[in-house]
Design an enzyme around this catalytic site. Structure first.
Site, PDB file in Angstrom:
ATOM      1  N   ASP A 109       3.973  -8.095   4.308  1.00  0.00           N
ATOM      2  CA  ASP A 109       5.036  -8.650   3.469  1.00  0.00           C
ATOM      3  C   ASP A 109       5.224 -10.141   3.734  1.00  0.00           C
ATOM      4  O   ASP A 109       5.182 -10.571   4.886  1.00  0.00           O
ATOM      5  CB  ASP A 109       6.388  -8.009   3.817  1.00  0.00           C
ATOM      6  CG  ASP A 109       6.487  -6.574   3.376  1.00  0.00           C
ATOM      7  OD1 ASP A 109       5.453  -5.946   3.158  1.00  0.00           O
ATOM      8  OD2 ASP A 109       7.635  -6.103   3.263  1.00  0.00           O
ATOM      9  N   ASP A 118       4.628   2.921  -2.370  1.00  0.00           N
ATOM     10  CA  ASP A 118       4.720   2.233  -1.080  1.00  0.00           C
ATOM     11  C   ASP A 118       4.733   3.220   0.087  1.00  0.00           C
ATOM     12  O   ASP A 118       5.008   4.400  -0.091  1.00  0.00           O
ATOM     13  CB  ASP A 118       5.997   1.379  -1.081  1.00  0.00           C
ATOM     14  CG  ASP A 118       5.930   0.246  -0.062  1.00  0.00           C
ATOM     15  OD1 ASP A 118       4.912   0.135   0.658  1.00  0.00           O
ATOM     16  OD2 ASP A 118       6.901  -0.529   0.006  1.00  0.00           O
TER      17      ASP A 118
HETATM   18  C1  9PG Z   1      10.704  -2.069   0.511  1.00  0.00           C
HETATM   19  C2  9PG Z   1       9.577  -2.939   1.011  1.00  0.00           C
HETATM   20  C3  9PG Z   1       8.932  -3.777  -0.119  1.00  0.00           C
HETATM   21  C4  9PG Z   1       7.693  -4.465   0.412  1.00  0.00           C
HETATM   22  C5  9PG Z   1       6.759  -3.438   1.000  1.00  0.00           C
HETATM   23  C6  9PG Z   1       7.456  -2.676   2.109  1.00  0.00           C
HETATM   24  O1  9PG Z   1       7.900  -1.647   9.092  1.00  0.00           O
HETATM   25  N1  9PG Z   1       8.830  -1.908   8.351  1.00  0.00           N
HETATM   26  O2  9PG Z   1       9.985  -1.870   8.754  1.00  0.00           O
HETATM   27  C7  9PG Z   1       8.552  -2.321   7.005  1.00  0.00           C
HETATM   28  C8  9PG Z   1       9.583  -2.483   6.103  1.00  0.00           C
HETATM   29  C9  9PG Z   1       9.328  -2.877   4.810  1.00  0.00           C
HETATM   30  C10 9PG Z   1       8.031  -3.123   4.409  1.00  0.00           C
HETATM   31  C11 9PG Z   1       7.019  -2.971   5.297  1.00  0.00           C
HETATM   32  C12 9PG Z   1       7.249  -2.562   6.593  1.00  0.00           C
HETATM   33  O3  9PG Z   1       7.778  -3.561   3.137  1.00  0.00           O
HETATM   34  O4  9PG Z   1       5.591  -4.010   1.477  1.00  0.00           O
HETATM   35  O5  9PG Z   1       7.036  -5.164  -0.634  1.00  0.00           O
HETATM   36  O6  9PG Z   1       8.588  -2.965  -1.212  1.00  0.00           O
HETATM   37  O7  9PG Z   1       8.635  -2.063   1.598  1.00  0.00           O
HETATM   38  O8  9PG Z   1      11.234  -1.302   1.548  1.00  0.00           O
END
Ligand code: 9PG
Length: 563
Positions: free
Chosen positions: A431, A370
């Site tokens: 997400d 990720d």
């Molecule tokens: C875990 C998550 C999950 C999820 C992923 C990803 O910008 N942001 O603050 C942000 C936070 C989380 C995120 C995407 C953007 O999600 O897609 O499935 O694994 O990380 O932290």
């Protein structure tokens, strides 16, 4: 279209230099700004081109583009625009009306670098698409432009209207990579195809690109459980074990632990005190239940206080200016700034391979990688000749080397173009969240980039519009379904609509709930979704993927065929 040679031009931007522009004739080298661009006559409809440093000094190159006249703009000129990474939207934009979000002054530049190949600001009136674009008049497609590959540099299609005509630019984004004196780089070829159905154009492009890049499209159909969208970062080992105990008669192949187990971002082999049995203990428990153990990691990031960052500061990329490490991500939940590992450093790739091998030894056979756009963020690197795409790809290739060929690797927060042939599965949208539209205070919400915020609606859009990628470039991961009707702001209707769309996509079916909250209706819905998803996936392997309804509608798609 490109036979109209007198109008073909090359446009070049050296790092920190002004853009320059010159006419180009296919077959003949063009000198521009100390570089030499050669465009070959097309072969199999693919235009081949290269750029060389003809001088005796190294040069840093941001971008080189071929620019041509795409004909009259016509009525309602539109572009189906593909986003850079997993979470960026793929949808139809109106030329002359919609504005690229980079032109909004509110977000910090880091946000632009996370969501676009080129973190710079678009020219006025310009819209862009990554890897492939479909140009249209209203609801009728006219032609597609697509880069056949993306492992060595990003390919951005930029379009604007000049004097009522379309100005098209196929841009190779090299992101400041150094071209050594005398060095030649072959760029990814691109194709232009005409058809009035946008899905046909996108499917043909994906077929061609998947073949050229040896896409990994043979992984088995997968269903599973993921900890994120109920427990988020608060997940404990107890939560995982409790759900495992409840899952006995649930049809899950994979049980995947998400963000929240690690001691620090970057130290993936060490758990925090919510996971007393360590990464091995959790994997053993999952495997003992007969399931594939899956784990989330953000492999190219390191928290400032992580062991990896403090014991190997030389593994961090350096900021574009000054002495600090380069930022890979800013995330409040993790405590703010996360540094970026330098994947051009041979020790870093060895570390990534060793980490992956250790996780496989611990029992994991499914790795969700990720925030991986972070390796394409700006910085200074041990090997300055590598492009952002090559830095991302080197990190994935290292993890593949360590994990082995039979481990399922899922890309997430990932630059799509660089990873065809590297991943088995790809998250193709933002997400989901326990709401349809993101509330004003949703975590991760950024001005001008609201459509990347976690929200089920945003996942729905890309699940429809990127359906053509499934089993051509990888297995699509539309993101999780949530079946609970407690502890959620989703209505029963919306829960069902989203789950059915995932089923109609043929992609991965992952459930992300506390299983104790799912009632008999929820369970029945899952069974129906799985029947549908398996059938659609089987047809997709034979070359028939579902299509988005209203792909060229600027309001967004209405669903998938069959949904
Ligand atoms: C875990 C998550 C999950 C999820 C992923 C990803 O910008 N942001 O603050 C942000 C936070 C989380 C995120 C995407 C953007 O999600 O897609 O499935 O694994 O990380 O932290």
């Amino acid at each position: 279209m490109l036979d109209d040679a007198p109008r073909l031009r090359v446009r070049m931007r050296r790092t920190h230099g002004p853009g320059v522009d010159a006419p180009v004739t296919p077959g003949r080298p063009t000198s521009i700004g100390g570089l030499e661009v050669v465009v070959d006559a097309s072969e199999e409809g693919e235009l081949r081109w290269s750029v060389a440093n003809a001088g005796d000094r190294d040069l840093d190159l941001d971008a080189v583009a071929l620019v041509w006249d795409g004909g009259a703009a016509d009525d309602c000129p539109r572009m189906f625009a593909n986003g850079y990474q997993s979470w960026t939207p793929a949808r139809t934009l109106r030329l002359g009306i919609d504005v690229d979000p980079s032109r909004d002054p509110r977000p910090i530049p880091l946000v632009r670098a996370a969501f676009h190949a080129d973190p710079g600001v678009c020219a006025p009136g310009e819209l862009r698409s990554e890897q492939v674009a479909v140009l249209a008049s209203g609801d009728r497609a006219r032609f597609a432009i697509g880069f056949v590959g993306g492992a060595t540099h990003a390919g951005t299609i930029r379009v604007r209207i000049v004097d009522d005509r379309l100005e098209l630019a196929a841009t190779a984004w090299l992101g400041g990579a150094t071209l050594r004196a005398g060095e030649q780089r072959v760029l990814h070829p691109f194709v232009i195809e005409e058809h009035d159905d946008p899905s046909v154009l996108l499917e043909r492009w994906a077929d061609r690109t998947g073949r050229a890049e040896q896409a990994r499209v043979r992984a088995p159909f997968l269903s599973g459980w993921c900890s994120w969208y109920h427990y988020f970062e608060h997940v404990t080992e107890r939560d995982v074990l409790d759900n495992l105990a409840l899952a006995d008669d649930w049809p899950f192949d994979v049980f995947q632990v998400d963000d929240g187990f690690q001691r620090a971002i970057g130290d993936w082999l060490h758990t925090n005190n919510k996971f007393p049995s360590g990464v091995e203990g959790v994997a053993s428990a999952i495997r003992a239940s007969g399931r594939t153990a899956g784990l989330w990691i953000a492999p190219f990031l390191a928290a400032p206080d992580s062991e990896v960052a403090t014991s190997h500061p030389e593994w961090l990329a350096r900021a574009p200016a000054g002495e600090n490490p380069a930022i890979g991500m800013y995330h409040d939940v993790w405590g703010g700034v996360m540094w970026q590992l330098d994947t051009t450093n041979p020790e870093v790739v060895d570390h990534l391979a060793a980490t992956a091998a250790a996780l496989v030894d611990a029992g994991y056979r499914y790795l969700k990688l990720d925030f991986t756009f972070s390796a394409s963020m700006p910085g200074r690197f041990a090997d300055p000749t590598r492009t952002p795409a090559e830095r991302v790809r080197a990190g994935y290739d290292a993890i593949r080397r360590g994990a082995g060929d039979d481990v399922f690797i899922l890309g997430c927060g990932a630059p799509l173009g660089a990873l065809v042939g590297a991943v088995d599965g790809m998250r193709i949208g933002a997400d989901v969240a326990p709401w349809w539209e993101a509330p004003a205070d949703a975590p991760g919400r950024q001005p001008a980039y609201e459509d990347t915020t976690p929200a089920t609606k945003h996942a729905f859009v890309n699940t429809c519009t990127r359906s053509f990628m499934h089993r051509r470039l990888w297995s699509n991961d539309p993101d999780c379904i949530m079946l609970r009707n407690r502890e959620t702001r989703l209505s029963r209707e919306t829960i069902a609509r989203w789950a059915e769309t995932v089923g109609a996509s043929g992609g991965l079916v992952l459930v992300s709930d506390d299983l104790s909250l799912i009632d008999a209706d929820g369970r029945r819905l899952l069974d129906e979704v799985l029947v549908r998803a398996r059938a659609v996936d089987a047809a997709s392997r034979e070359g028939t993927t579902p299509r988005a309804l209203g792909l060229l509608d600027p309001q967004g798609p209405g669903g998938l065929t069959g949904s």
